[in-house]
Design an enzyme around this catalytic site. Structure first.
Site, mmCIF file in Angstrom:
data_model
loop_
_atom_site.group_PDB
_atom_site.id
_atom_site.type_symbol
_atom_site.label_atom_id
_atom_site.label_comp_id
_atom_site.label_asym_id
_atom_site.label_seq_id
_atom_site.Cartn_x
_atom_site.Cartn_y
_atom_site.Cartn_z
ATOM 1 N NE ARG A 190 -3.367 -0.063 2.873
ATOM 2 C CZ ARG A 190 -3.733 0.023 4.160
ATOM 3 N NH1 ARG A 190 -3.641 -1.033 4.943
ATOM 4 N NH2 ARG A 190 -4.184 1.145 4.656
ATOM 5 C CE LYS A 199 29.366 22.766 -0.455
ATOM 6 N NZ LYS A 199 29.895 22.156 -1.679
ATOM 7 C CE1 TYR A 247 31.412 21.114 -10.003
ATOM 8 C CE2 TYR A 247 29.469 22.207 -10.902
ATOM 9 C CZ TYR A 247 30.281 21.092 -10.808
ATOM 10 O OH TYR A 247 29.962 19.963 -11.512
#
Ligand code: UD1
Ligand code: CA
Length: 457
Positions: free
Chosen positions: A21, A340, A376
């Site tokens: 379910r 971060k 980055y």
């Protein structure tokens, strides 16, 4: 018995069910409540309840589940032939760990508390020495549950599954939660005698009550809180379990000395640590692995995950702390700032619209509005280092890898791609030009043109 006279307990967690379910590719008990898989809650509770050995029954191919419960051993139930059959799948484990009590719990019942398990184990020690102790409860809707049938003395006579019950038995509101403690010395013998002559053609663990009674043992019921034994079979019940858990975690945080201004809007993880005199504003979400020291203020609408925050820090409103954010004492993180994998030293501030990632920031640093660490390049992540007391002007791009020395000043609007020496000023913007009176003559000409057009029209 152990040498010190304490009784011993071996526990088996049933988790081989398909969880159809849930409509999920993930094993049901790996679905998370407060940031931790349901089975993790059950295993942690068993640890707290000082159970000696815990084995988990899983279905065939449930490798992710077996990995998740490590170091607890698993037994595989190849065919799902019922709850008694599932316990017997762990026969070798039970034999290898003989104990006074065999405790059976369900992996999809994550809210059970150590206190309730302790009460059940204590009931086994009571003068009547029952051979089976069942955790009963009174659900709002008893329809799907096994009913606990008591005899004239109020002792447990049998458990009847809803599908096998007579109308009179269905009228009973005391239900079986599924949690059971069985005399460890006799459990396997009784389990082996359970048949499958019933509506579902399954081997029902619940039949053990009547079998134990027939064997001269007694059975007892411990009544638990309906919230605690909520079984999760659907996403709706998963959300109910989450809501109950959040209420518990909020209460625990407040009991520990944190103020939650609007508790119902604060979401905690199972392991969130809030210190004393922490104040959490409305609509704050704590993901897993967060430690907040004393006297921290977390203002409204923050999202915090995998972060450590030192004493006296002020976070938000609207701040995001991502995994690896490590903020020292008195740090200020303001609105629309994302941190971060970065450490910020004592008293450093990033108050407006910034991204600080993969960085080591010293103490007393001021990070101006709109500062971005460009960590980055599309391939690798690189580090930014900012020394103590440095001042980063607004709208600065720090193109990593780059170091700004202690006490240096970076002029607003700079794109910094080379290291800045300690104590230096670095600015990269184009030089400002000024033309005296240019704006005045420009505006005068525009106004005159407009008047001329009106006269003509
Ligand atoms: C069971 C009880 C019922 C009780 C209810 C409480 C029995 C026969 N019935 O019913 O009295 O009111 O729980 O929620 O015990 N499992 C296996 N292998 C199997 C079958 C089940 O591992 O072959 C596991 C499931 O993963 C689950 C647990 O056992 O964790 C309970 O199974 P489930 O089928 O949900 O039992 P219910 O029909 O709800
Ligand atoms: Ca169930």
């Amino acid at each position: 018995m152990q040498a010190d006279g304490k009784s011993t307990t071996t526990a088996v967690v049933l988790a081989a069910g398909l969880g159809t379910r849930m409509k999920s590719d993930l094993a049901k008990v790996l679905h998370k409540v407060a940031g931790r898989p349901m089975i993790g809650h059950v295993l942690a509770t068993l640890d707290t309840a000082a159970v000696d050995q815990v084995g988990v029954v899983v279905g065939e191919g449930m490798d992710a589940l077996a990995a998740a419960v490590q170091p607890h051993p698993t037994a595989i139930q190849t065919k799902r032939l019922g709850t008694a059959h599932a316990v017997l799948a762990a026969r070798d484990f039970i034999r290898a760990h003989p104990a006074d009590d065999l405790l059976v719990v369900f992996g999809d019942t994550p809210l059970i508390t150590p206190e309730t398990l302790a009460a059940m184990l204590a009931a086994r020690r009571s003068p009547a020495r029952p051979g089976v102790v069942v955790l009963g409860f009174e659900p709002a809707n008893p329809a799907p549950y096994g009913r606990l049938i008591l005899d004239g003395d109020g002792a447990l006579a049998s458990i009847v599954e809803a599908k096998d019950a007579t109308p009179e038995q269905l009228a009973v509101t005391l239900c079986n939660s599924g949690v059971m403690v069985i005399d460890g010395a006799r459990a396997l013998d009784w389990l082996d005698r359970i048949g499958n002559d019933n509506a579902k053609g399954e081997y029902y663990l619940t039949d053990i009550v009547a079998i134990a009674r027939a064997d001269g043992a007694t059975a007892a019921v411990v009544i638990g809180d309906a919230d605690e034994v909520l079984g999760v079979n659907s996403r709706i019940e998963l959300a109910e379990a989450e809501a109950i858990t959040q209420r518990r975690l909020r209460a625990h945080a407040m009991e520990g000395g944190a103020t939650l201004i609007d508790p119902d809007t604060v979401y905690l993880s199972w392991d969130t640590q809030l210190g004393r005199d922490v104040v959490v504003g409305p609509n704050v979400v704590f993901g897993p692995d967060v430690r907040i020291a004393d006297n921290v203020e977390i203002r409204a609408f923050c999202h915090i995950e995998g972060a450590t925050v030192g004493p006296g820090a002020v976070i938000g409103p609207f701040a995001r702390l991502r995994p690896g954010a490590d903020l020292a004492e008195g740090v200020h993180i303001g609105n629309f700032v994302e941190i971060k994998a970065a450490t910020l030293g004592a008293g450093s501030k990033a108050n407006h619209l910034s991204y600080v990632g993969d960085s080591i920031v010293g103490a007393g640093v001021n990070i101006g509005a709109g500062t971005i660490t460009c960590n980055y390049d599309g391939h690798v992540k690189s580090r930014t280092v900012i020394g103590d007391g440095a001042f980063i002007g607004s709208n600065t791009a720090l193109v990593a890898p780059v170091t700004v020395g202690a006490g240096a000043i970076v002029g607003a609007g700079s794109a910094i791609s080379k290291n800045v020496a300690a104590g230096a000023l670095a600015v990269t913007r184009a030089e400002q030009k000024e033309v005296k009176g240019w704006a005045d003559s420009f505006n005068a000409k525009r106004r005159k043109d407009k008047q001329d057009r009106k006269k003509e029209g």
